[in-house]
Design an enzyme around this catalytic site. Structure first.
Site, mmCIF file in Angstrom:
data_model
loop_
_atom_site.group_PDB
_atom_site.id
_atom_site.type_symbol
_atom_site.label_atom_id
_atom_site.label_comp_id
_atom_site.label_asym_id
_atom_site.label_seq_id
_atom_site.Cartn_x
_atom_site.Cartn_y
_atom_site.Cartn_z
ATOM 1 N N HIS A 135 -2.191 6.597 4.093
ATOM 2 C CA HIS A 135 -0.742 6.597 4.322
ATOM 3 C C HIS A 135 -0.145 7.889 3.753
ATOM 4 O O HIS A 135 -0.388 8.244 2.589
ATOM 5 C CB HIS A 135 -0.084 5.411 3.605
ATOM 6 N N CYS B 242 0.813 -1.231 0.000
ATOM 7 C CA CYS B 242 0.000 0.000 0.000
ATOM 8 C C CYS B 242 0.847 1.283 0.000
ATOM 9 O O CYS B 242 0.498 2.253 -0.683
ATOM 10 C CB CYS B 242 -0.969 0.003 1.176
HETATM 11 N N1 LIG Z 1 -4.605 -3.402 5.252
HETATM 12 C C1 LIG Z 1 -3.990 -2.833 4.232
HETATM 13 O O1 LIG Z 1 -3.954 -1.585 4.100
HETATM 14 C C2 LIG Z 1 -3.301 -3.675 3.205
HETATM 15 C C3 LIG Z 1 -3.156 -5.059 3.318
HETATM 16 N N2 LIG Z 1 -2.565 -5.782 2.328
HETATM 17 C C4 LIG Z 1 -2.462 -7.235 2.380
HETATM 18 O O2 LIG Z 1 -3.779 -7.783 2.210
HETATM 19 C C5 LIG Z 1 -3.926 -8.970 2.963
HETATM 20 C C6 LIG Z 1 -5.053 -8.807 3.955
HETATM 21 O O3 LIG Z 1 -4.705 -7.781 4.868
HETATM 22 P P1 LIG Z 1 -5.705 -7.252 5.957
HETATM 23 O O4 LIG Z 1 -7.079 -7.191 5.399
HETATM 24 O O5 LIG Z 1 -5.091 -6.039 6.488
HETATM 25 O O6 LIG Z 1 -5.658 -8.461 7.059
HETATM 26 P P2 LIG Z 1 -6.732 -8.864 8.148
HETATM 27 O O7 LIG Z 1 -5.961 -9.496 9.244
HETATM 28 O O8 LIG Z 1 -7.611 -7.728 8.488
HETATM 29 O O9 LIG Z 1 -7.629 -9.989 7.409
HETATM 30 C C7 LIG Z 1 -7.136 -11.269 7.110
HETATM 31 C C8 LIG Z 1 -8.197 -12.122 6.424
HETATM 32 O O10 LIG Z 1 -7.632 -13.425 6.189
HETATM 33 C C9 LIG Z 1 -8.531 -14.419 6.723
HETATM 34 N N3 LIG Z 1 -7.770 -15.579 7.195
HETATM 35 C C10 LIG Z 1 -6.927 -15.654 8.249
HETATM 36 N N4 LIG Z 1 -6.461 -16.920 8.376
HETATM 37 C C11 LIG Z 1 -7.010 -17.640 7.362
HETATM 38 C C12 LIG Z 1 -6.933 -19.010 6.978
HETATM 39 N N5 LIG Z 1 -6.190 -19.897 7.651
HETATM 40 N N6 LIG Z 1 -7.634 -19.417 5.893
HETATM 41 C C13 LIG Z 1 -8.417 -18.532 5.224
HETATM 42 N N7 LIG Z 1 -8.564 -17.240 5.571
HETATM 43 C C14 LIG Z 1 -7.862 -16.805 6.622
HETATM 44 C C15 LIG Z 1 -9.253 -13.726 7.855
HETATM 45 O O11 LIG Z 1 -10.452 -14.426 8.130
HETATM 46 P P3 LIG Z 1 -11.059 -14.590 9.644
HETATM 47 O O12 LIG Z 1 -11.746 -13.286 9.963
HETATM 48 O O13 LIG Z 1 -12.012 -15.708 9.511
HETATM 49 O O14 LIG Z 1 -9.909 -14.844 10.545
HETATM 50 C C16 LIG Z 1 -9.471 -12.347 7.247
HETATM 51 O O15 LIG Z 1 -10.582 -12.377 6.400
HETATM 52 C C17 LIG Z 1 -2.573 -9.221 3.628
HETATM 53 O O16 LIG Z 1 -1.856 -10.128 2.843
HETATM 54 C C18 LIG Z 1 -1.951 -7.827 3.681
HETATM 55 O O17 LIG Z 1 -0.556 -7.895 3.759
HETATM 56 C C19 LIG Z 1 -2.134 -5.145 1.193
HETATM 57 C C20 LIG Z 1 -2.244 -3.811 1.030
HETATM 58 C C21 LIG Z 1 -2.804 -2.973 2.053
HETATM 59 N N1 LIG Z 2 2.269 -3.364 5.525
HETATM 60 C C1 LIG Z 2 1.238 -2.409 5.146
HETATM 61 C C2 LIG Z 2 0.074 -3.187 4.589
HETATM 62 C C3 LIG Z 2 0.515 -3.898 3.333
HETATM 63 O O1 LIG Z 2 0.362 -3.460 2.245
HETATM 64 O O2 LIG Z 2 1.177 -4.987 3.520
HETATM 65 P P1 LIG Z 2 1.734 -5.954 2.382
HETATM 66 O O3 LIG Z 2 2.685 -5.232 1.529
HETATM 67 O O4 LIG Z 2 2.378 -7.049 3.156
HETATM 68 O O5 LIG Z 2 0.549 -6.454 1.629
HETATM 69 C C4 LIG Z 2 0.854 -1.580 6.344
HETATM 70 O O6 LIG Z 2 1.118 -2.052 7.402
HETATM 71 O O7 LIG Z 2 0.331 -0.504 6.248
#
Ligand SMILES: NC(=O)C1=CN([C@@H]2O[C@H](COP(=O)(O)OP(=O)(O)OC[C@H]3O[C@@H](n4cnc5c(N)ncnc54)[C@H](OP(=O)(O)O)[C@@H]3O)[C@@H](O)[C@H]2O)C=CC1
Ligand SMILES: N[C@@H](CC(=O)OP(=O)(O)O)C(=O)O
Length: 363
Positions: A255, A155
């Site tokens: 951000h 991000c």
């Molecule tokens: N937040 C951000 O700004 C950004 C995040 N990302 C990336 O996007 C992805 C998601 O991030 P984010 O939304 O912040 O994370 P969260 O922790 O908020 O959400 C994680 C999700 O993964 C699910 N999950 C966890 N364990 C498992 C499993 N064993 N099998 C299937 N599903 C599972 C969770 O479900 P449950 O609720 O059931 O546990 C939940 O829906 C990450 O890879 C992160 O690095 C990328 C860019 C920006």
């Molecule tokens: N690491 C970012 C979220 C994110 O983009 O993670 P990743 O590059 O692992 O998908 C944050 O903490 O704000």
């Protein structure tokens, strides 16, 4: 073509919730399948999720029963968006691709694969040609559409590269770049979520792996498709050197980055830089994609902007704000960049990539 069936992996998380919000009432996609961990599977979405968005949860999505993240559950989807925790995304996304599904992922797992485009749709949508070629070659050979993965960038990287792209196109390579980020807590995800006690009245000057991701991903996103048409050739260290320092701050979404740049071919004027950023139009806007921003970059003149709470929703979170553009006494120019981390930095980029792929008949 009618509405395309969309699935969301990791639908209960920070990014997943944003996907639900952006895909509800979308003109091209219908939310068909929502997946999360076995803790959530089997429950109605409204009972599984701890909804934290400031808009109400879309009612229809709330009634969908959450599935396990299996190919069987998602097999009828035209496109699958992934907001999976990176600890689990690898094998799930690979299985989906191998089963012929189109996966657009926020997870980091496949970003470094040469044949996987790493795309910020307002910046380097041309890298999607790798997928377009693969699909067209298969169709020409009478085969069914192959599965694929497109990765969305980190991000902070998404915000950073937004103004870099037009600047490099117009003024040539950037030799040196430093960025200091101030990242929102929604970036740390919701399970378990960044502890309030750690961030209230505080700032945390470390985000695991983030600096390395910014320094590396920038080189792939600004790189070119290789001559074979099947992979991306990253910029080398000679073509750009990036140094990032990352901080977590008490902001919900958005951000902010303080960036300094040195150009290889000498410094353009500040006015020329502003004009270049104002003139930039991304492909998604030209293609009239439904979520495309009118302006991928907003140049702000106020001396105290951009600010996360005031500027993160420009162009519905798809526009990146750039302000305080001024001379840098050490490098050439410095500026402050603000981007919405879960829209253009994550789920919104996923939706816009899908809209571009739909415009090109890839999905
Ligand atoms: N937040 C951000 O700004 C950004 C995040 N990302 C990336 O996007 C992805 C998601 O991030 P984010 O939304 O912040 O994370 P969260 O922790 O908020 O959400 C994680 C999700 O993964 C699910 N999950 C966890 N364990 C498992 C499993 N064993 N099998 C299937 N599903 C599972 C969770 O479900 P449950 O609720 O059931 O546990 C939940 O829906 C990450 O890879 C992160 O690095 C990328 C860019 C920006
Ligand atoms: N690491 C970012 C979220 C994110 O983009 O993670 P990743 O590059 O692992 O998908 C944050 O903490 O704000």
């Amino acid at each position: 073509m009618g509405l395309r069936k969309a699935g969301v992996l990791g639908a209960t998380g920070s990014v997943g919730q944003r996907f639900i919000q952006l895909l509800s009432n979308h003109p091209q996609f219908e939310l068909a399948v929502l997946g999360a961990s076995s803790r959530s599977a089997g429950k109605k979405y409204k009972d599984a999720v701890d909804w934290k968005q400031t808009s109400l949860m879309p009612a229809a999505a709330g009634e969908i029963v959450v599935s396990e993240c299996t190919v069987e559950a998602f097999k009828d989807c035209d496109v699958v968006f992934s907001g999976l925790d990176a600890d689990y995304a690898g094998p799930i996304e690979k299985a989906f691709k191998e089963a012929g599904l189109a996966v657009i992922s926020n997870a980091k797992n496949y970003r470094r694969e040469k044949d996987v485009p790493l795309v910020v749709p307002t910046v380097n949508s041309e890298h999607l040609a790798i997928i377009e070629k693969r699909v067209k070659d298969a169709t020409a050979a009478g085969q069914k559409r192959p599965g694929f993965i497109v990765c969305i960038s980190n991000c902070s990287t998404a915000g950073l590269v937004a103004p870099l792209r037009p600047l490099v196109d117009k003024f040539g390579p950037i030799e040196l770049l430093t960025t200091t980020t101030m990242q929102a807590i929604s970036g740390a995800g919701f399970s378990p979520g960044f502890p309030g006690i750690d961030i209230l009245d505080n700032l945390v000057p470390y985000i695991s792996g983030e600096e390395e991701k910014i320094e590396w991903e920038t080189k792939k996103i600004l790189g070119e498709i290789a001559d074979d048409g099947n992979s991306v050739k990253n910029l080398s260290d000679d073509e750009i050197r990036v140094s990032a320092q990352c901080n977590r701050v008490a902001v919900s979404d958005g951000h902010t980055e303080c960036v300094s740049i040195k150009f290889k071919n000498g410094a353009p004027s500040i006015d020329a830089i502003k004009q270049c950023l104002r003139d930039y139009q991304c492909e998604a806007t030209i293609l009239n994609c439904p979520s495309a921003p009118e302006h991928a970059i907003h140049v702000l003149e106020e001396e105290n902007r951009p600010q996360p709470r005031l500027d993160r929703d420009r162009d519905n979170g798809y526009g990146v704000s750039v302000g305080r553009i001024r001379k840098d006494p050490v490098l050439d120019v410095k500026m402050v960049i603000l981007s919405h981390n879960t829209i253009i930095g994550a789920a919104g980029s996923g939706v816009l990539i899908a809209e571009i792929l739909a415009a090109k008949n890839v999905i």
